[in-house]
Write a protein that holds these residues in place. Structure first.
Motif, short mmCIF file in Angstrom:
data_model
loop_
_atom_site.label_atom_id
_atom_site.label_comp_id
_atom_site.label_asym_id
_atom_site.label_seq_id
_atom_site.Cartn_x
_atom_site.Cartn_y
_atom_site.Cartn_z
N THR B 126 0.93 -1.19 0.04
CA THR B 126 -0.02 0.09 -0.05
C THR B 126 0.83 1.17 0.08
O THR B 126 0.61 2.17 -0.70
CB THR B 126 -0.99 0.02 1.18
OG1 THR B 126 -1.78 -1.22 1.11
CG2 THR B 126 -1.94 1.11 1.35
N ARG B 129 2.19 1.90 -3.45
CA ARG B 129 0.93 2.45 -4.18
C ARG B 129 0.81 3.85 -3.94
O ARG B 129 0.81 4.69 -4.91
CB ARG B 129 -0.02 1.45 -4.06
CG ARG B 129 -1.42 1.70 -4.81
CD ARG B 129 -2.59 0.91 -4.44
NE ARG B 129 -3.77 1.52 -4.90
CZ ARG B 129 -5.00 0.90 -4.69
NH1 ARG B 129 -5.00 0.01 -3.65
NH2 ARG B 129 -6.16 1.41 -5.16
N THR B 130 0.78 4.25 -2.65
CA THR B 130 0.57 5.61 -2.31
C THR B 130 1.66 6.68 -2.66
O THR B 130 1.37 7.51 -2.97
CB THR B 130 0.19 5.87 -0.66
OG1 THR B 130 -0.71 4.59 -0.14
CG2 THR B 130 -0.40 7.23 -0.45
N ASP B 132 3.59 6.35 -5.18
CA ASP B 132 3.10 6.63 -6.86
C ASP B 132 2.29 7.70 -6.99
O ASP B 132 2.59 8.61 -7.43
CB ASP B 132 2.82 5.16 -7.15
CG ASP B 132 2.70 5.20 -8.83
OD1 ASP B 132 3.19 6.37 -9.44
OD2 ASP B 132 1.94 4.48 -9.53
N ALA B 133 1.18 7.42 -6.14
CA ALA B 133 0.17 8.19 -6.32
C ALA B 133 0.28 9.81 -5.76
O ALA B 133 0.07 10.76 -6.42
CB ALA B 133 -1.19 7.89 -5.73
N ALA B 134 1.56 9.83 -4.86
CA ALA B 134 1.85 11.21 -4.32
C ALA B 134 2.95 11.74 -4.85
O ALA B 134 3.52 12.70 -4.65
CB ALA B 134 2.25 11.16 -2.78
N GLY B 135 3.54 11.30 -6.06
CA GLY B 135 4.41 11.65 -7.13
C GLY B 135 5.73 11.30 -6.46
O GLY B 135 6.75 12.16 -6.95
N SER B 160 2.58 -0.52 -9.07
CA SER B 160 3.19 0.89 -8.80
C SER B 160 4.61 0.67 -8.88
O SER B 160 5.39 1.47 -8.99
CB SER B 160 2.74 1.62 -7.34
OG SER B 160 1.52 2.29 -7.79
N GLY B 243 0.17 2.41 6.95
CA GLY B 243 0.06 2.89 5.70
C GLY B 243 -0.82 4.12 5.36
O GLY B 243 -0.53 4.93 4.65
N VAL B 244 -1.85 4.17 6.39
CA VAL B 244 -2.52 5.45 6.49
C VAL B 244 -1.82 6.63 6.78
O VAL B 244 -1.67 7.74 6.27
CB VAL B 244 -3.79 5.39 7.33
CG1 VAL B 244 -4.62 6.65 7.53
CG2 VAL B 244 -4.82 4.25 7.01
N GLY B 247 0.38 7.72 3.99
CA GLY B 247 -0.34 8.36 3.06
C GLY B 247 -0.65 10.01 3.47
O GLY B 247 -0.50 10.74 2.61
N ILE B 248 -1.16 10.10 4.68
CA ILE B 248 -1.27 11.52 5.05
C ILE B 248 -0.01 12.23 5.12
O ILE B 248 0.05 13.55 4.44
CB ILE B 248 -1.92 11.44 6.48
CG1 ILE B 248 -3.16 10.97 6.64
CG2 ILE B 248 -1.76 12.90 7.10
CD1 ILE B 248 -3.55 10.38 8.15
N PHE B 251 1.28 12.81 1.14
CA PHE B 251 0.53 13.93 0.39
C PHE B 251 0.50 15.26 1.24
O PHE B 251 0.55 16.33 0.49
CB PHE B 251 -1.08 13.65 0.45
CG PHE B 251 -1.29 12.67 -0.80
CD1 PHE B 251 -1.82 13.26 -2.00
CD2 PHE B 251 -0.95 11.40 -0.81
CE1 PHE B 251 -2.04 12.50 -3.01
CE2 PHE B 251 -1.47 10.66 -1.83
CZ PHE B 251 -2.01 11.14 -3.13
#
Lengths: 256, 256
Positions: B126, B129-130, B132-135, B160, B243-244, B247-248, B251
């Motif tokens: 996770t 994956r995150t 990747d999504a956060a650049g 990812s 994982g959370v 992510g926080i 971002f």
């Protein structure tokens, strides 16, 4: 104190049934597994009906157990039967499900998380835990969402069900009533036509809808919200895990 | 195209070994499971050595398969043997592990996630994956972290690993070299003596260290970072799922 020696014992059979939604609805209770959760229930107003502990766990925690709650001694094989873990700690409690939902028209403040058809118990558990950490007041489980009191969900909540309100209901009704009570209701979508989540001013009174892992929020709900938001994704990633996305959104939207 | 009919086939035995870290190190390859991942590998430069597909999956995706990669027909029982899912889709590929790490002294930009002894394959997957999504540019697996190419981790990455760089190494060395190259290296702690994460100005070049699920970041690493941050928690929650939390933090810190 009663010694339970057989896995065939009637109480063991009854507790085992709490692993299913049907069993929990009949008894209006659920099982929590491990000292951390039992302690959270004791300290945060969970209503305990029974404590089941191995001798070793009882010796460790005896001084902290509440008066007036029956304690049952169990053996390791019974602990394994009650738990979905391979090596359970050996202490459990049977606690009441939260009392009936407050109707949404009587909810006047706070930040609320609405779950639209979230399927994975680990995901919903993590989201309740994160809602607690982000200062949310409650989490509403909409139709098609997994039962909040499934053992895997409870484990992921880590006791946060004792800190935030847990309700179940028809999200169409909750959205309608919240909007009548002047909450802003935010949907979440992957669609970049929606509004960038990070442009929204943090606030203390709103609802946030998170949608199903695969399909996202239902079209019907998406049309009812005040505004639909998306998390801007960089790179080639197509989406985020719904628990992570909920965490990012809750911490971005809730005023600290 | 070869038809593999028996679970005792030599290739099947070899592929099954890729479920273990040792097997992957011997072959320098790993297995991806399901069309989405095979497609990501094809579209984002994964080096494919073999494609294994049931007749049904082959018929569906034949036109998109790359030339020059051997295809093996497999039956459902072999698909089940290769997968850790109960009902696998029936298409797999054997792909190269990423080539040797770039040494950290040759890394000059981007946002990087460092994982200190993260144990759960779902969590690390996770987080990739995150990232990747956060650049983010890359994820570095420090000592004690689970192998990035374990099947459960790969499933959570959702492809990812083909978008961000995956490296393994000694985080003490990576932190030292990154600081020499003028990266800010942020640690994360639960300690409110640390700096509130949300007070940090987002940027494009830095490293973020996430620590073990239970213990957090090691003291040794915490003393080496430029600054240690915490996520301010409301309510009675004691912590967030790692994982959370990652992510926080990603971002919040990465400039969009």
């Amino acid at each position: 104190m009663e010694n339970i020696t057989s896995i065939q014992n009637n109480r063991v059979k009854a507790w085992t049934k709490l692993q299913t939604k049907k069993g929990r609805q009949v008894s209006q209770t659920y099982l929590i597994d491990g000292w951390h959760l039992v302690q959270e229930a004791i300290n945060h107003g969970g209503k305990l009906h029974a404590i089941m502990a191995t001798q070793a766990q009882y010796d460790l925690h005896q001084a902290e157990l509440p008066l007036g709650v029956p304690v049952f001694f169990i053996y390791d094989d019974i602990a394994k039967k009650l738990s979905d873990l391979v090596t359970p700690q050996g202490i459990f409690a049977e606690v009441s499900l939260p009392t009936a939902n407050r109707a949404p028209q009587y909810i006047h403040d706070g930040a609320w998380l609405f779950l639209d058809a979230i399927q994975d118990p680990g995901n919903v558990g993590t989201m309740v835990r994160t809602a607690d950490a982000a200062g949310f007041t409650g989490v509403v489980f909409g139709a098609g969402s997994v039962d909040p009191f499934a053992p895997k969900a409870i484990r992921a909540m880590q006791g946060s069900q004792f800190h935030v309100q847990i309700a179940s209901g028809d999200l169409k009704e909750w959205i309608t009533e919240f909007k009548r009570n002047e909450f802003v209701v935010y949907g979440t979508q992957l669609d970049p036509e929606a509004v960038d989540l990070f442009t929204i001013q943090p606030q203390t009174q709103f609802a946030l809808v998170m949608g199903n892992e695969g399909q996202g929020m239902s079209t019907e709900l998406a049309q009812m919200t005040s505004q639909n938001l998306y998390i801007p994704l960089a790179g080639h990633a197509e989406s985020l895990n719904v628990g992570v996305a909920a965490g990012i959104a809750m911490f971005a939207l809730r005023q600290r």
